[in-house]
Write a protein that holds these residues in place. Sequence first.
Motif, PDB file in Angstrom:
ATOM      1  N   SER A 184      73.884 124.436  11.805  1.00  0.00           N
ATOM      2  CA  SER A 184      74.924 124.235  10.785  1.00  0.00           C
ATOM      3  C   SER A 184      74.427 123.167   9.821  1.00  0.00           C
ATOM      4  O   SER A 184      73.753 122.211  10.220  1.00  0.00           O
ATOM      5  N   VAL A 185      74.735 123.362   8.553  1.00  0.00           N
ATOM      6  CA  VAL A 185      74.293 122.441   7.502  1.00  0.00           C
ATOM      7  C   VAL A 185      75.525 121.937   6.756  1.00  0.00           C
ATOM      8  O   VAL A 185      76.329 122.740   6.278  1.00  0.00           O
ATOM      9  N   ALA A 186      75.647 120.621   6.673  1.00  0.00           N
ATOM     10  CA  ALA A 186      76.777 120.010   5.963  1.00  0.00           C
ATOM     11  C   ALA A 186      76.243 119.130   4.834  1.00  0.00           C
ATOM     12  O   ALA A 186      75.423 118.245   5.077  1.00  0.00           O
ATOM     13  N   PRO A 187      76.674 119.385   3.597  1.00  0.00           N
ATOM     14  CA  PRO A 187      76.232 118.537   2.492  1.00  0.00           C
ATOM     15  C   PRO A 187      76.858 117.150   2.606  1.00  0.00           C
ATOM     16  O   PRO A 187      78.014 117.005   2.998  1.00  0.00           O
ATOM     17  N   LEU A 188      76.065 116.125   2.294  1.00  0.00           N
ATOM     18  CA  LEU A 188      76.560 114.752   2.290  1.00  0.00           C
ATOM     19  C   LEU A 188      76.753 114.237   0.864  1.00  0.00           C
ATOM     20  O   LEU A 188      77.761 113.645   0.540  1.00  0.00           O
ATOM     21  N   ARG A 189      75.727 114.477   0.040  1.00  0.00           N
ATOM     22  CA  ARG A 189      75.773 113.943  -1.318  1.00  0.00           C
ATOM     23  C   ARG A 189      74.736 114.641  -2.180  1.00  0.00           C
ATOM     24  O   ARG A 189      73.667 115.001  -1.713  1.00  0.00           O
ATOM     25  N   SER A 190      75.061 114.808  -3.438  1.00  0.00           N
ATOM     26  CA  SER A 190      74.134 115.369  -4.413  1.00  0.00           C
ATOM     27  C   SER A 190      74.258 114.532  -5.683  1.00  0.00           C
ATOM     28  O   SER A 190      75.368 114.290  -6.150  1.00  0.00           O
ATOM     29  N   GLU A 191      73.133 114.085  -6.206  1.00  0.00           N
ATOM     30  CA  GLU A 191      73.138 113.228  -7.402  1.00  0.00           C
ATOM     31  C   GLU A 191      72.032 113.642  -8.361  1.00  0.00           C
ATOM     32  O   GLU A 191      70.876 113.793  -7.951  1.00  0.00           O
ATOM     33  N   PRO A 192      72.353 113.809  -9.633  1.00  0.00           N
ATOM     34  CA  PRO A 192      71.292 114.030 -10.619  1.00  0.00           C
ATOM     35  C   PRO A 192      70.494 112.740 -10.779  1.00  0.00           C
ATOM     36  O   PRO A 192      71.000 111.650 -10.515  1.00  0.00           O
ATOM     37  N   LEU A 193      69.263 112.877 -11.214  1.00  0.00           N
ATOM     38  CA  LEU A 193      68.406 111.714 -11.449  1.00  0.00           C
ATOM     39  C   LEU A 193      68.073 111.655 -12.936  1.00  0.00           C
ATOM     40  O   LEU A 193      67.077 112.228 -13.379  1.00  0.00           O
ATOM     41  N   PRO A 194      68.903 110.954 -13.731  1.00  0.00           N
ATOM     42  CA  PRO A 194      68.705 110.930 -15.186  1.00  0.00           C
ATOM     43  C   PRO A 194      67.319 110.414 -15.599  1.00  0.00           C
ATOM     44  O   PRO A 194      66.785 110.831 -16.619  1.00  0.00           O
TER      45      PRO A 194
END
Length: 134
Positions: free
Chosen positions: A29-39
């Motif tokens: 099972s895969v659970a997302p924690l965080r996603s952030e663009p890198l400007p």
Amino acid sequence: MKKIVSSAATLMWFCLMVARPVLAAPEASVAPLRSEPLPEYPGKEVQMIVVEYPPGSVDPVHRHDAHAFVYVLEGSIVMGLKGGKEVTLKAGDTFHEGPNDIHTVGRNASSTQPAKFVVFLLKNKGAPILTPVK
């Protein structure tokens, strides 16, 4: 009648035992924690996920098209990249996959205990976490 029921039960048990190895391994099972663009790095993003392997779980051969950094939280896992050796990682161990690596081995090292790890991915924005490889 008892003999028929007993024979039917024995036949059912035999069929289940023969079919057991054919059953698919439990999926991770895969659970997302965080996603952030890198400007500072146009077109790139960081994605963090938690992966849980039930006992006996095995990943298909795949790639990430990303830098993937693994940190094992609990249990133990076996990882391997095409052309490399398999390694067994336990809680506190780390692993790295590059964007061109093919992940040939990814599985729970135990058939009785779960395993859990965090993956930190540096990837192209919007790209999938995982791409199957045939």
